[in-house]
Design a protein around this motif. Structure first.
Motif, mmCIF file in Angstrom:
data_model
loop_
_atom_site.group_PDB
_atom_site.id
_atom_site.type_symbol
_atom_site.label_atom_id
_atom_site.label_comp_id
_atom_site.label_asym_id
_atom_site.label_seq_id
_atom_site.Cartn_x
_atom_site.Cartn_y
_atom_site.Cartn_z
ATOM 1 N N ILE A 42 0.853 -1.184 0.000
ATOM 2 C CA ILE A 42 0.000 0.000 0.000
ATOM 3 C C ILE A 42 0.890 1.236 0.000
ATOM 4 O O ILE A 42 1.825 1.332 0.790
ATOM 5 C CB ILE A 42 -0.912 0.044 1.246
ATOM 6 C CG1 ILE A 42 -1.810 -1.195 1.309
ATOM 7 C CG2 ILE A 42 -1.744 1.321 1.267
ATOM 8 C CD1 ILE A 42 -2.605 -1.307 2.599
ATOM 9 N N GLN A 43 0.574 2.170 -0.899
ATOM 10 C CA GLN A 43 1.263 3.459 -0.942
ATOM 11 C C GLN A 43 0.215 4.553 -0.789
ATOM 12 O O GLN A 43 -0.905 4.410 -1.277
ATOM 13 C CB GLN A 43 1.965 3.672 -2.280
ATOM 14 C CG GLN A 43 3.051 2.696 -2.584
ATOM 15 C CD GLN A 43 3.608 2.928 -3.990
ATOM 16 O OE1 GLN A 43 2.994 3.581 -4.822
ATOM 17 N NE2 GLN A 43 4.782 2.369 -4.241
ATOM 18 N N ALA A 44 0.576 5.611 -0.117
ATOM 19 C CA ALA A 44 -0.288 6.790 -0.038
ATOM 20 C C ALA A 44 0.361 7.892 -0.863
ATOM 21 O O ALA A 44 1.527 8.227 -0.649
ATOM 22 C CB ALA A 44 -0.466 7.232 1.405
ATOM 23 N N ILE A 45 -0.381 8.444 -1.806
ATOM 24 C CA ILE A 45 0.092 9.537 -2.640
ATOM 25 C C ILE A 45 -0.264 10.839 -1.921
ATOM 26 O O ILE A 45 -1.435 11.091 -1.628
ATOM 27 C CB ILE A 45 -0.549 9.509 -4.040
ATOM 28 C CG1 ILE A 45 -0.401 8.115 -4.685
ATOM 29 C CG2 ILE A 45 0.032 10.607 -4.917
ATOM 30 C CD1 ILE A 45 1.004 7.606 -4.801
ATOM 31 N N VAL A 46 0.741 11.651 -1.615
ATOM 32 C CA VAL A 46 0.544 12.871 -0.837
ATOM 33 C C VAL A 46 0.626 14.095 -1.744
ATOM 34 O O VAL A 46 1.552 14.220 -2.546
ATOM 35 C CB VAL A 46 1.607 12.973 0.287
ATOM 36 C CG1 VAL A 46 1.449 14.267 1.065
ATOM 37 C CG2 VAL A 46 1.514 11.766 1.207
ATOM 38 N N GLU A 47 -0.368 14.963 -1.617
ATOM 39 C CA GLU A 47 -0.383 16.246 -2.323
ATOM 40 C C GLU A 47 -0.794 17.326 -1.328
ATOM 41 O O GLU A 47 -1.762 17.139 -0.580
ATOM 42 C CB GLU A 47 -1.371 16.203 -3.494
ATOM 43 C CG GLU A 47 -0.977 15.230 -4.580
ATOM 44 C CD GLU A 47 -2.026 15.098 -5.665
ATOM 45 O OE1 GLU A 47 -3.073 15.766 -5.590
ATOM 46 O OE2 GLU A 47 -1.800 14.303 -6.588
ATOM 47 N N ASN A 48 -0.054 18.412 -1.289
ATOM 48 C CA ASN A 48 -0.342 19.520 -0.366
ATOM 49 C C ASN A 48 -0.439 19.057 1.092
ATOM 50 O O ASN A 48 -1.361 19.421 1.821
ATOM 51 C CB ASN A 48 -1.625 20.256 -0.776
ATOM 52 C CG ASN A 48 -1.510 20.867 -2.137
ATOM 53 O OD1 ASN A 48 -0.475 21.412 -2.506
ATOM 54 N ND2 ASN A 48 -2.570 20.769 -2.926
ATOM 55 N N ASN A 49 0.493 18.184 1.476
ATOM 56 C CA ASN A 49 0.594 17.680 2.851
ATOM 57 C C ASN A 49 -0.616 16.879 3.315
ATOM 58 O O ASN A 49 -0.893 16.794 4.503
ATOM 59 C CB ASN A 49 0.855 18.823 3.836
ATOM 60 C CG ASN A 49 2.179 19.489 3.573
ATOM 61 O OD1 ASN A 49 3.158 18.822 3.249
ATOM 62 N ND2 ASN A 49 2.221 20.804 3.682
#
Length: 65
Positions: A42-49
Motif C-alpha cells: 500500500i502506498q499513499a500519494i501525498v499532495e499539499n501535505n
C-alpha cells in the motif's frame, strides 16, 4: 482439478477499499473467474501535505479454463 493463475496489477482509489474495488473492476473486464485478491503493498500519494489517493499492489488469482 482446476488450474489457477496469478497476475499482479496496480490499482488506485480514494481509500484502500476503493482501490481494491477499482482493481477488481478493471481486471474483470478481461479476466474471468476471479477468486481472490491479495494486497501486497500500500502506498499513499501525498499532495499539499495530505493523502490524495492510495495505490495498491494487488495479486489477483483466477481460474484458468
Amino acid at each position: 482439478m482446476s488450474l489457477a493463475k496469478v497476475i499482479e496489477i496496480l490499482a488506485e482509489g480514494s481509500s484502500v477499499e476503493d482501490a481494491i474495488e477499482n482493481g477488481i473492476k478493471e481486471a474483470s473486464s478481461t479476466v474471468r473467474e476471479i477468486k481472490h485478491v491479495y494486497v501486497e503493498g500500500i502506498q499513499a500519494i501525498v499532495e499539499n501535505n495530505a493523502v490524495a489517493k492510495y495505490r495498491l499492489n494487488l495479486k489477483i488469482t483466477f481460474v484458468v479454463d
